[in-house]
Design a protein around this motif. Structure first.
Motif, mmCIF file in Angstrom:
data_model
loop_
_atom_site.group_PDB
_atom_site.id
_atom_site.type_symbol
_atom_site.label_atom_id
_atom_site.label_comp_id
_atom_site.label_asym_id
_atom_site.label_seq_id
_atom_site.Cartn_x
_atom_site.Cartn_y
_atom_site.Cartn_z
ATOM 1 N N LYS A 142 -19.665 108.532 -39.199
ATOM 2 C CA LYS A 142 -20.063 109.834 -39.737
ATOM 3 C C LYS A 142 -19.215 110.200 -40.942
ATOM 4 C CE LYS A 142 -21.675 112.169 -35.524
ATOM 5 N NZ LYS A 142 -21.203 111.563 -34.305
ATOM 6 N N GLY A 143 -19.853 110.838 -41.912
ATOM 7 C CA GLY A 143 -19.120 111.318 -43.078
ATOM 8 C C GLY A 143 -19.894 112.449 -43.721
ATOM 9 N N GLN A 144 -19.420 112.900 -44.845
ATOM 10 C CA GLN A 144 -20.153 113.930 -45.591
ATOM 11 C C GLN A 144 -19.508 114.118 -46.939
ATOM 12 O OE1 GLN A 144 -19.771 117.858 -43.651
ATOM 13 N NE2 GLN A 144 -18.231 118.179 -45.234
ATOM 14 N N PHE A 145 -20.252 114.643 -47.876
ATOM 15 C CA PHE A 145 -19.621 115.153 -49.094
ATOM 16 C C PHE A 145 -20.406 116.357 -49.574
ATOM 17 C CE2 PHE A 145 -22.380 111.763 -50.936
ATOM 18 C CZ PHE A 145 -23.025 112.451 -51.965
ATOM 19 N N GLN A 146 -19.681 117.286 -50.167
ATOM 20 C CA GLN A 146 -20.317 118.510 -50.613
ATOM 21 C C GLN A 146 -21.298 118.198 -51.739
ATOM 22 O OE1 GLN A 146 -17.634 121.582 -51.915
ATOM 23 N NE2 GLN A 146 -19.295 123.071 -51.904
ATOM 24 N N GLY A 147 -22.510 118.703 -51.603
ATOM 25 C CA GLY A 147 -23.507 118.472 -52.647
ATOM 26 C C GLY A 147 -24.397 117.277 -52.376
ATOM 27 N N ASN A 173 -29.728 114.528 -52.669
ATOM 28 C CA ASN A 173 -30.857 113.840 -52.036
ATOM 29 C C ASN A 173 -32.149 114.639 -52.189
ATOM 30 O OD1 ASN A 173 -29.496 111.578 -51.336
ATOM 31 N ND2 ASN A 173 -29.643 111.865 -49.124
ATOM 32 N N CYS A 174 -32.028 115.960 -52.128
ATOM 33 C CA CYS A 174 -33.217 116.805 -52.289
ATOM 34 C C CYS A 174 -33.755 116.664 -53.720
ATOM 35 C CB CYS A 174 -32.851 118.249 -51.977
ATOM 36 S SG CYS A 174 -34.240 119.377 -52.069
ATOM 37 N N LEU A 175 -32.856 116.652 -54.688
ATOM 38 C CA LEU A 175 -33.296 116.534 -56.088
ATOM 39 C C LEU A 175 -33.862 115.144 -56.384
ATOM 40 C CD1 LEU A 175 -30.354 118.446 -57.862
ATOM 41 C CD2 LEU A 175 -32.723 119.236 -57.577
ATOM 42 N N ILE A 176 -33.231 114.116 -55.833
ATOM 43 C CA ILE A 176 -33.728 112.747 -56.056
ATOM 44 C C ILE A 176 -35.092 112.575 -55.392
ATOM 45 C CG2 ILE A 176 -33.309 110.287 -55.552
ATOM 46 C CD1 ILE A 176 -30.224 110.989 -55.812
ATOM 47 N N ASP A 187 -26.073 103.144 -53.456
ATOM 48 C CA ASP A 187 -26.812 103.673 -52.308
ATOM 49 C C ASP A 187 -25.879 103.805 -51.104
ATOM 50 O OD1 ASP A 187 -26.755 101.105 -50.720
ATOM 51 O OD2 ASP A 187 -27.629 100.425 -52.608
ATOM 52 N N LYS A 188 -26.471 104.077 -49.942
ATOM 53 C CA LYS A 188 -25.673 104.354 -48.736
ATOM 54 C C LYS A 188 -24.824 103.172 -48.280
ATOM 55 C CE LYS A 188 -27.082 105.785 -44.386
ATOM 56 N NZ LYS A 188 -27.825 106.678 -43.495
ATOM 57 N N ASP A 189 -25.087 101.965 -48.785
ATOM 58 C CA ASP A 189 -24.204 100.842 -48.440
ATOM 59 C C ASP A 189 -22.769 101.126 -48.894
ATOM 60 O OD1 ASP A 189 -25.820 99.196 -46.952
ATOM 61 O OD2 ASP A 189 -26.347 97.845 -48.607
ATOM 62 N N ARG A 190 -22.581 101.975 -49.907
ATOM 63 C CA ARG A 190 -21.214 102.321 -50.345
ATOM 64 C C ARG A 190 -20.467 103.014 -49.206
ATOM 65 N NH1 ARG A 190 -20.537 100.820 -55.331
ATOM 66 N NH2 ARG A 190 -18.354 101.254 -54.976
ATOM 67 N N ASN A 245 -16.476 105.830 -53.722
ATOM 68 C CA ASN A 245 -17.320 106.439 -54.768
ATOM 69 C C ASN A 245 -18.768 106.683 -54.351
ATOM 70 O OD1 ASN A 245 -15.097 106.392 -56.451
ATOM 71 N ND2 ASN A 245 -15.686 104.436 -57.381
ATOM 72 N N VAL A 246 -18.948 107.130 -53.106
ATOM 73 C CA VAL A 246 -20.312 107.392 -52.613
ATOM 74 C C VAL A 246 -20.939 108.527 -53.431
ATOM 75 C CG1 VAL A 246 -21.692 107.932 -50.576
ATOM 76 C CG2 VAL A 246 -19.513 106.768 -50.297
ATOM 77 N N GLU A 247 -20.172 109.611 -53.567
ATOM 78 C CA GLU A 247 -20.684 110.790 -54.266
ATOM 79 C C GLU A 247 -21.050 110.447 -55.718
ATOM 80 O OE1 GLU A 247 -17.996 114.054 -53.883
ATOM 81 O OE2 GLU A 247 -19.119 115.306 -55.286
ATOM 82 N N GLU A 248 -20.159 109.704 -56.381
ATOM 83 C CA GLU A 248 -20.386 109.337 -57.784
ATOM 84 C C GLU A 248 -21.662 108.492 -57.910
ATOM 85 O OE1 GLU A 248 -17.565 109.184 -56.161
ATOM 86 O OE2 GLU A 248 -16.065 110.242 -57.360
ATOM 87 N N ALA A 249 -21.894 107.624 -56.920
ATOM 88 C CA ALA A 249 -23.079 106.758 -56.964
ATOM 89 C C ALA A 249 -24.358 107.594 -56.845
ATOM 90 C CB ALA A 249 -23.004 105.724 -55.836
ATOM 91 N N TYR A 250 -24.390 108.526 -55.882
ATOM 92 C CA TYR A 250 -25.577 109.364 -55.698
ATOM 93 C C TYR A 250 -25.808 110.234 -56.947
ATOM 94 C CZ TYR A 250 -26.191 108.317 -50.648
ATOM 95 O OH TYR A 250 -26.435 107.704 -49.431
ATOM 96 N N GLN A 251 -24.723 110.759 -57.487
ATOM 97 C CA GLN A 251 -24.813 111.589 -58.698
ATOM 98 C C GLN A 251 -25.384 110.756 -59.853
ATOM 99 O OE1 GLN A 251 -23.834 114.923 -59.015
ATOM 100 N NE2 GLN A 251 -24.587 114.866 -61.138
ATOM 101 N N SER A 252 -24.935 109.516 -59.944
ATOM 102 C CA SER A 252 -25.408 108.651 -61.027
ATOM 103 C C SER A 252 -26.896 108.335 -60.876
ATOM 104 C CB SER A 252 -24.569 107.368 -61.046
ATOM 105 O OG SER A 252 -25.096 106.455 -61.958
#
Ligand code: TMP
Ligand code: ASP
Length: 236
Positions: free
Chosen positions: A39-44, A49-52, A210-213, A220-227
């Motif tokens: 389990k994990g999380q990051f703000q935003g 995911n909603c925007l993508i 993607d989620k494999d990160r 850098n999960v957040e940075e990947a989703y942002q990118s």
């Protein structure tokens, strides 16, 4: 708006709305893997995911794919058609990776000669097992006609999204979609399409976005989703 919570999953909450045929889907900031053992999380994250997903539903609309998305209300909430979810995860693979690479004992990265469609039975207690088409029919998770329709739609979605993501410099290695039956008894694309349920590799560097990160502790999960979001918005 009345906001009765009717379902809470690992990454989303579903609320009733004042319209009987519409639901509100809220994307959470949590991130899980391996059937929520990790389990994990990051703000935003919910917002990204909603925007993508919104971006992808719009692309699919423009290409004639029926789906449940109606509108995105706030950063992390969308209004969708109410459907009865078919209890199958439909996976499309373009390049060998993940569980299939493991199953056949080969390295990830080999392009498959044509996209493969696979079905997994949605049941956390059973760990979403791979199921064959005869098994799906036997246990009445879907009819043969519904199976054919889902396969056709999954491949069409792949055909639309692969060139779209290439423009963003991302290769769609594989992805998972879910389908539902709406009030007109039509099978439509449901759930979400986001880096949580896709594998996306940079076309040139093969770096994962993607989620494999998260699954593989690559950082850098957040940075990947942002990118992913910025790259997709950059091509519109
Ligand atoms: P897999 O290689 O682990 O079977 O995953 C195939 C694709 O499906 C990959 O893009 C990730 C996605 N997926 C989900 O969206 N949810 C899941 O529970 C699993 C296992 C995979
Ligand atoms: N979606 C699953 C979970 O949240 C598995 C995964 O994506 O790896 O646990």
């Amino acid at each position: 708006m009345s906001q009765k919570l009717i379902y809470e999953g690992k990454a989303k909450k579903i609320f009733e709305t004042e319209h009987a045929n519409e639901l509100m889907m809220e994307f959470k900031d949590s991130l899980t893997a391996f059937n929520a053992q990790k389990k994990g999380q990051f703000q935003g994250k919910g917002k990204l995911n909603c925007l993508i997903s919104t971006h992808i539903f719009k692309v699919l609309s423009a290409n004639g794919i029926s789906h449940h998305w109606i509108k995105t209300e706030n950063d992390n909430q969308m209004i969708v058609q109410k459907t009865q979810i078919i209890p199958l995860e439909v996976v499309v693979r373009n390049v060998l990776a993940g569980s299939l690479a493991k199953k056949v004992g080969r390295e990830e990265g080999q392009r498959l000669s044509c996209p493969l469609v696979e079905f997994y039975y949605k049941d956390d207690a059973l760990n979403d097992p791979f199921v064959s088409e005869p098994q799906i029919i036997e246990f009445k998770w879907a009819t043969e006609t519904q199976l054919e329709k889902m396969k056709k739609m999954a491949l069409e979605i792949n055909q639309i999204l692969v060139p779209h993501f290439i423009k963003a410099g991302l290769d769609i290695i594989d992805f998972k979609v879910e389908f539902g039956i709406n009030s007109s008894r039509e099978i439509i694309l449901a759930d979400e399409i986001s880096p949580d349920c896709m594998r996306l590799w940079d076309v040139k560097t093969k770096e994962k976005f993607d989620k494999d990160r998260f699954r593989r502790d690559l950082g850098n999960v957040e940075e990947a989703y942002q990118s992913v979001y910025e790259r997709l918005e950059g091509i519109l």
